[in-house]
Scaffold this motif. Structure first.
Motif, short mmCIF file in Angstrom:
data_model
loop_
_atom_site.label_atom_id
_atom_site.label_comp_id
_atom_site.label_asym_id
_atom_site.label_seq_id
_atom_site.Cartn_x
_atom_site.Cartn_y
_atom_site.Cartn_z
N SER A 226 27.01 -16.23 1.12
CA SER A 226 26.26 -17.25 1.64
C SER A 226 25.59 -17.12 3.12
CB SER A 226 27.17 -18.50 1.64
OG SER A 226 28.31 -18.24 2.64
N GLY A 227 24.95 -18.04 3.34
CA GLY A 227 24.14 -17.85 4.52
C GLY A 227 22.90 -17.35 4.72
N PRO A 228 22.22 -16.99 5.57
CA PRO A 228 20.68 -16.30 5.90
C PRO A 228 20.45 -15.38 5.06
CG PRO A 228 22.00 -15.97 7.86
CD PRO A 228 22.70 -16.88 7.30
N ARG A 229 19.57 -15.23 4.29
CA ARG A 229 19.05 -14.11 3.41
C ARG A 229 18.59 -12.87 4.34
NH1 ARG A 229 18.86 -12.76 -1.62
NH2 ARG A 229 17.40 -11.48 -2.68
N LEU A 230 18.96 -11.80 4.27
CA LEU A 230 18.36 -10.64 4.72
C LEU A 230 17.33 -9.82 4.13
CD1 LEU A 230 18.51 -8.91 7.45
CD2 LEU A 230 20.67 -7.77 6.74
N LEU A 231 16.20 -9.97 4.60
CA LEU A 231 15.32 -9.06 4.06
C LEU A 231 14.59 -7.95 4.92
CD1 LEU A 231 12.85 -12.19 3.05
CD2 LEU A 231 14.75 -10.85 1.75
N PRO A 232 14.98 -6.63 4.57
CA PRO A 232 14.79 -5.66 5.27
C PRO A 232 13.13 -5.09 5.26
CG PRO A 232 16.53 -4.89 3.77
CD PRO A 232 16.03 -6.18 3.34
N PHE A 233 12.49 -4.64 6.32
CA PHE A 233 11.14 -4.03 6.30
C PHE A 233 11.38 -2.63 6.44
CE2 PHE A 233 7.61 -7.30 6.38
CZ PHE A 233 8.14 -8.16 5.52
N LEU A 234 10.82 -1.59 5.69
CA LEU A 234 11.00 -0.05 5.87
C LEU A 234 9.98 0.28 6.97
CD1 LEU A 234 12.20 2.18 4.74
CD2 LEU A 234 10.33 2.49 3.45
N GLY A 235 10.54 0.89 8.18
CA GLY A 235 9.93 1.59 8.97
C GLY A 235 9.04 2.81 8.38
N VAL A 236 7.72 3.06 8.77
CA VAL A 236 6.91 3.91 8.25
C VAL A 236 6.22 4.78 9.40
CG1 VAL A 236 5.10 4.61 6.74
CG2 VAL A 236 6.39 2.80 6.15
N ASP A 237 6.49 6.32 9.14
CA ASP A 237 5.62 6.93 10.20
C ASP A 237 5.54 8.33 9.33
OD1 ASP A 237 4.99 9.00 11.91
OD2 ASP A 237 6.18 8.21 13.48
N PRO A 238 3.91 8.42 9.19
CA PRO A 238 3.40 9.43 8.22
C PRO A 238 3.64 10.92 8.84
CG PRO A 238 1.80 8.60 9.48
CD PRO A 238 2.70 7.65 9.72
N ARG A 239 4.06 10.93 10.10
CA ARG A 239 4.34 12.35 10.54
C ARG A 239 5.54 12.84 9.83
NH1 ARG A 239 3.78 10.65 16.67
NH2 ARG A 239 5.00 8.76 15.84
N GLU A 248 5.61 8.54 -2.38
CA GLU A 248 6.92 8.55 -3.16
C GLU A 248 7.96 7.78 -2.53
OE1 GLU A 248 7.45 12.71 -4.04
OE2 GLU A 248 5.79 12.66 -5.75
N PHE A 249 8.10 8.00 -1.29
CA PHE A 249 9.31 7.71 -0.38
C PHE A 249 9.10 6.09 -0.30
CE2 PHE A 249 10.41 6.26 4.20
CZ PHE A 249 11.81 6.41 4.04
N VAL A 250 7.91 5.57 -0.15
CA VAL A 250 7.56 4.11 -0.18
C VAL A 250 7.81 3.52 -1.40
CG1 VAL A 250 6.03 2.39 0.41
CG2 VAL A 250 6.41 4.44 2.07
N ARG A 251 7.19 4.06 -2.38
CA ARG A 251 7.31 3.39 -4.07
C ARG A 251 8.81 3.35 -4.32
NH1 ARG A 251 3.05 3.66 -7.16
NH2 ARG A 251 0.88 4.14 -6.22
N SER A 252 9.53 4.37 -3.91
CA SER A 252 11.07 4.26 -4.19
C SER A 252 12.07 3.32 -3.59
CB SER A 252 11.79 5.79 -3.90
OG SER A 252 11.94 5.94 -2.40
N LYS A 253 11.44 2.87 -2.37
CA LYS A 253 12.04 2.04 -1.52
C LYS A 253 11.90 0.64 -1.38
CE LYS A 253 15.42 4.99 -0.03
NZ LYS A 253 16.90 4.50 -0.27
N VAL A 254 10.47 0.28 -1.54
CA VAL A 254 9.78 -1.02 -1.26
C VAL A 254 9.29 -1.63 -2.34
CG1 VAL A 254 8.15 -1.95 0.16
CG2 VAL A 254 9.25 -0.02 1.06
N LYS A 261 11.74 -5.22 1.53
CA LYS A 261 10.60 -5.98 0.90
C LYS A 261 9.16 -5.96 1.72
CE LYS A 261 13.63 -7.57 -1.63
NZ LYS A 261 13.85 -6.97 -3.01
N GLY A 262 8.94 -5.05 2.55
CA GLY A 262 7.78 -4.87 3.31
C GLY A 262 7.99 -3.74 4.02
N LEU A 263 6.90 -3.46 4.76
CA LEU A 263 6.49 -2.43 5.73
C LEU A 263 6.52 -2.61 7.08
CD1 LEU A 263 4.02 0.14 3.89
CD2 LEU A 263 6.52 0.18 3.81
#
Length: 454
Positions: A226-239, A248-254, A261-263
């Protein structure tokens, strides 16, 4: 208020010491900049700011005078209020209050004047040693000692986990109002490799791959209860990637059925949204309705300098070509809405460069969703006090007059605001519904739209 769109759960162990250096440097620069017009007797220009920034590390004029003024300036220097700074660093580290006082060279009163005197003393030591950048080296000393104090305890008690930070956030004043919380991960692995700050590591103790695994596990565990729902966003750095491996990395995680749930992008750490390696990533976000949030202010953590250097990478217009291309793509193909939040509205009360706010509102009006590209902003970190109150209200009125109220998101930017405020309720109180400013219902509507596909 049901949704907080801007919360950080990375600790000192997820963060390179170099990042804290830039964060403190930027805070000092921003606060001192408020004193510069008083010293000059006129408004400051862009040329003033460039010279001001270049003189900081050398500690040339006007910095010695500004530090003397700031020591007696009361809350003018509130962004580096030392008791708040200690609160912030204790939140994300194992260091004790006495450890941090020793590193900052302050006594039990923890005054900002003592903090500035400590920095002056260190700077004088480096200047006597003939160092060409005495203030830079002094600030590096401070950050190193802060991290050393943390490491001494971490070696005994273990690293600070994201679960610990999540528990601290949930137990902070006012946090119980949120039903959904966006946790923003940031990839520091590539950001500071070329900086060579004396005595400071460019690497976090917990690298990004482990950071995101930890956050993924935390969200899965939390969202079963219960409690607030946690929605993670994935940090992205192309380097460190090519276009294929990044995609492929983003598609596998997001995505809607994926852990993230976002970037999240942080351009001031050295990346551009027009980087070709991000092109297939944004295409995927458009096809799947994945929301994207990007830092968009003149200052902030990870900025090299505080004038137009790396900070300029975050300018709203750096996104224009990306958004135009995605709008053309939406006309040619069947896609979902591409939703982009350019975070912080460049702190609406800040008068130093109104063009950022104006350019951002221009993008919001231009990309209103009619072409399946929609630009939002958030007001994370906008604690508004004192003389800036009226100016902030005037800017809010401009936003609402342009009909953009339903594309402004609420965020508190916890824990990054802890050296200014330690109460989530303060961020809600700034909404000032009675004055006809922001409305909590509009924030909830905007959050529902921004997150509707995830």
């Amino acid at each position: 208020m049901h949704t907080n769109i801007h919360v950080h759960l990375f600790s000192a162990d997820h963060t390179p010491p170099a990042q804290l250096y830039y964060m403190l440097r930027g805070a000092l620069h921003s606060a001192a900049r408020g004193l510069l017009p008083k010293l000059l007797g006129r408004p400051i220009t862009s040329d003033d700011l460039r010279r001001f920034d270049r003189s900081m590390d050398r500690f040339d004029w006007p910095w010695p005078v500004l530090f003397q003024l700031a020591s007696a300036a009361g809350d003018t220097f509130s962004m580096v209020d030392v008791s708040r700074l200690i609160t912030m660093f204790r939140t994300v580290s194992r260091a004790s209050q006495s450890d941090l006082r020793a590193a900052l060279r302050v006594d039990d009163r923890e005054t900002q004047a003592d903090l500035l005197k400590g920095l002056l003393a260190r700077t004088a030591e480096h200047r006597r040693a003939g160092r060409p950048l005495p203030f830079r080296d002094a600030l590096c000393d401070v950050v190193k000692e802060l991290y050393d104090a943390h490491e001494a305890k971490a070696s005994i008690y273990g690293r600070v986990t994201q679960e610990e930070l999540w528990d601290k956030f949930k137990n902070s004043p006012g946090a119980d109002q949120y039903q959904r919380v966006i946790a923003l991960s940031v990839n520091f692995d590539e950001a500071f490799l070329d900086d060579n700050l004396p005595g400071l590591s460019s690497f976090a103790a917990i690298e990004f791959a482990d950071q995101i695994a930890e956050l993924e596990q935390l969200a899965a565990k939390n969202n079963r209860g219960s409690g607030p729902r946690l929605l993670p966003f994935l940090g992205v750095d192309p380097r460190g990637h090519n276009a294929r491996t990044l995609s492929e990395f983003v598609r596998s995680k997001v995505g809607k059925t994926k852990p993230f749930k976002g970037l999240k992008l942080y351009p001031p750490m050295g990346l551009l949204p027009t980087d070709d390696r991000l092109r297939p990533v944004f295409d995927y976000c458009q096809d799947e309705g994945v929301p994207v949030l990007s830092h968009c202010t003149v200052g902030g953590a990870g900025v090299r300098g505080s004038s137009r250097t790396f900070a300029d990478l975050a300018h709203p217009l750096k996104w224009e070509d990306v958004l135009n291309r995605l709008e053309r793509r939406a006309r040619e193909q069947s896609t979902k809405m591409f939703r982009l939040c350019l975070a912080h509205f460049d702190r609406l009360e800040d008068p130093d460069d109104v063009s950022w706010c104006d350019e951002l509102m221009g993008l919001m009006r231009r990309f209103d969703g009619s072409g399946k590209v929609e630009v939002y902003s958030d007001i994370a970190f906008d604690v508004v006090t004192g003389s800036s109150r009226k100016r902030y209200g005037d800017n809010v009125a401009r936003v609402l007059d342009h009909g953009l109220g339903d594309r402004v998101l609420f965020g508190s930017d916890w824990w990054n605001y802890l050296y200014e405020c330690d109460d989530e309720s303060a961020f809600v109180s700034q909404l000032d519904v009675d004055r006809g400013w922001w409305k909590s219902a509009d924030f909830d509507t905007a959050a529902d739209k921004f997150l509707q596909d995830v």
